[in-house]
Scaffold this active site. Structure first.
Site, mmCIF file in Angstrom:
data_model
loop_
_atom_site.group_PDB
_atom_site.id
_atom_site.type_symbol
_atom_site.label_atom_id
_atom_site.label_comp_id
_atom_site.label_asym_id
_atom_site.label_seq_id
_atom_site.Cartn_x
_atom_site.Cartn_y
_atom_site.Cartn_z
ATOM 1 N N TYR A 3 0.369 7.482 -3.895
ATOM 2 C CA TYR A 3 -0.509 7.417 -2.725
ATOM 3 C C TYR A 3 -0.678 8.774 -2.029
ATOM 4 O O TYR A 3 -1.481 8.905 -1.122
ATOM 5 C CB TYR A 3 0.021 6.388 -1.716
ATOM 6 C CG TYR A 3 -0.288 4.963 -2.104
ATOM 7 C CD1 TYR A 3 0.357 4.360 -3.179
ATOM 8 C CD2 TYR A 3 -1.225 4.212 -1.406
ATOM 9 C CE1 TYR A 3 0.078 3.066 -3.551
ATOM 10 C CE2 TYR A 3 -1.511 2.911 -1.768
ATOM 11 C CZ TYR A 3 -0.866 2.343 -2.834
ATOM 12 O OH TYR A 3 -1.149 1.046 -3.201
ATOM 13 N N LYS A 11 10.740 2.678 -13.354
ATOM 14 C CA LYS A 11 10.309 2.715 -14.756
ATOM 15 C C LYS A 11 10.938 3.965 -15.364
ATOM 16 O O LYS A 11 10.256 4.796 -15.965
ATOM 17 C CB LYS A 11 8.766 2.725 -14.785
ATOM 18 C CG LYS A 11 8.140 2.489 -16.137
ATOM 19 C CD LYS A 11 8.432 1.138 -16.765
ATOM 20 C CE LYS A 11 7.979 1.143 -18.215
ATOM 21 N NZ LYS A 11 8.600 0.055 -19.011
ATOM 22 N N ASP A 50 8.789 -3.747 -15.079
ATOM 23 C CA ASP A 50 8.129 -4.778 -15.890
ATOM 24 C C ASP A 50 9.005 -6.031 -15.982
ATOM 25 O O ASP A 50 8.535 -7.162 -15.866
ATOM 26 C CB ASP A 50 7.734 -4.241 -17.279
ATOM 27 C CG ASP A 50 8.814 -3.417 -17.956
ATOM 28 O OD1 ASP A 50 9.842 -3.094 -17.313
ATOM 29 O OD2 ASP A 50 8.642 -3.075 -19.147
ATOM 30 N N ASP A 103 3.316 -2.069 -3.872
ATOM 31 C CA ASP A 103 2.003 -2.659 -3.597
ATOM 32 C C ASP A 103 1.750 -3.814 -4.562
ATOM 33 O O ASP A 103 1.353 -4.908 -4.163
ATOM 34 C CB ASP A 103 0.914 -1.588 -3.754
ATOM 35 C CG ASP A 103 -0.471 -2.175 -3.611
ATOM 36 O OD1 ASP A 103 -0.695 -2.929 -2.636
ATOM 37 O OD2 ASP A 103 -1.335 -1.906 -4.471
ATOM 38 N N ASP A 129 1.908 -8.402 -4.089
ATOM 39 C CA ASP A 129 0.848 -9.391 -4.337
ATOM 40 C C ASP A 129 1.386 -10.528 -5.211
ATOM 41 O O ASP A 129 1.058 -11.693 -4.993
ATOM 42 C CB ASP A 129 -0.378 -8.748 -5.000
ATOM 43 C CG ASP A 129 -1.423 -8.314 -3.968
ATOM 44 O OD1 ASP A 129 -1.032 -7.922 -2.856
ATOM 45 O OD2 ASP A 129 -2.639 -8.377 -4.279
#
Ligand code: IPM
Ligand code: MN
Length: 354
Positions: free
Chosen positions: A136, A187, A220, A244, A248
């Site tokens: 970001y 990751k 993941d 982010d 969701d």
């Protein structure tokens, strides 16, 4: 006196924030909480009218005088490049250094959980999303744009200070709230540079909290486990982009974006102005149809009141939100038949009589 800046913003933002504002007026007028409300005309409408995004003097007054900001949503298809929205949203998140985006993923009723044989006992966690850097940071650029050789780069920025403080916030929260485990999702098996830092820093900070178990999970796999066995998660800490995305998914587990609240805070210094927003965004397709679910905004107001020193009011709000779901006094996205305004009316009545 706590000055609350209110930015209804775009799309369904003004509709849900109007109902949240009525709640705040109730707390001010009936409960006599020392609140002063200051509504700001910022967003796409204002930008299209006079080109103004986020005036410096408004930002300065928020920083110096406000105790909290309540933000509805930003994003409007009439302004396809989202520069104005980023000016405001990131202006607040970055400008006020609100590095901890705390997003509770808590199901308030069994029927809201879409997973088979799962319910409220399985979905109760808080995601600590790093909120001031990562992808970001908008570092990068485009080269040879519009040609067959074009290049587009967004750098992922991870500073020791930024990584360490969000990880510390997650552990601090866990230890204060009796949570046994903090999971850190990265990751590091692919992003060797940036996420090696996350990995190392996580286990270093963990040593300061011997009563909290530190667990690493690849992002993941986190998504896999959140669907297969969400019950194992209590506190999750991760970077800006992963946070982010995972929130969701989390919203999906708790009944949809209409139920997901958030607090953007400078965790180490809670006296600094903080920002509270429903996670759902402007949802332009629902705009003006009295369909938007205001409960995420109500829960965000609850987080705000707790942050300002009235945790019992947050409990009350959460209790009434739970009752709204259980008794069907809610919008269609969560199984009710009421419109946005009628949910607001019902909620206010419950608040006045509880
Ligand atoms: C959120 C939103 C924002 C984000 C968008 C509107 C830039 O998706 O708050 O989750 O990505 O942070
Ligand atoms: Mn998002």
């Amino acid at each position: 006196m706590a000055l609350i800046a209110i930015i209804p913003g775009d799309g369904i933002g003004p509709e849900v924030i109007l109902q949240a504002r009525r709640m705040l007026e109730h707390f001010r007028d009936d409960r006599k909480l020392p609140l002063k409300l200051w509504e700001l005309d910022l967003g796409a409408e204002r930008y299209l009218r006079d080109g103004v995004t986020f005036p410096r003097e408004v930002f300065d007054r928020i920083r110096d005088e406000a105790s909290a900001v309540l933000l509805g949503a930003l994003g409007d298809p009439r302004v396809p490049n989202h520069d104005y929205a980023r000016d405001i949203l990131f202006g607040l998140r970055f400008g006020l250094d609100l590095y901890a985006n705390m997003r509770p993923v808590k199901a308030l009723a069994d029927r809201l959980v879409p997973l088979k044989n799962r319910g409220v006992k399985d979905v109760n966690m808080v995601v600590f999303r790093e909120n001031t850097e990562g992808i970001y940071a908008a570092m990068g650029g485009q080269f040879k744009r519009g040609t067959p050789d074009e290049i587009a780069i967004n750098e992922d920025v991870n500073t020791r200070k930024g990584v360490e403080r969000i990880i510390r916030a997650a552990f601090d929260y866990a230890s204060r709230h009796g949570k046994k485990t903090v999971h850190m999702a990265d990751k590091s098996n692919a992003m060797a540079h940036a996420h090696e830092l996350w990995h190392r820093c996580f286990f270093e900070v963990a040593k300061e909290y011997p009563r909290v178990t530190a667990k690493h999970v690849y992002v993941d796999t986190l998504f896999l486990f959140m669907v297969q066995d969400p019950q194992q998660f209590e506190v999750i800490v991760t970077n800006n982009l992963f946070g982010d995305i995972v929130t969701d998914l989390g919203a999906g587990l708790q009944g949809g974006l209409g139920m997901a609240a958030s607090a953007n805070v400078h965790y180490a210094n809670p006296k600094r102005v903080a920002m509270f927003e429903p996670v759902h965004g402007s949802a332009i397709a629902l705009e003006g149809r009295d369909l938007a679910n205001p409960l995420a905004s109500f829960l965000s107001v609850g987080m705000m009141l707790a942050h300002l020193g009235w945790p019992e009011e947050e409990e009350r709000i959460e209790g009434i939100v739970t009752r709204a779901i259980e008794t069907g006094n809610c919008t269609p996205d969560v199984g009710g038949k009421k419109g946005t305004k009628a949910v607001g009316d019902w909620f206010l009545h419950e608040l006045q009589n509880s």
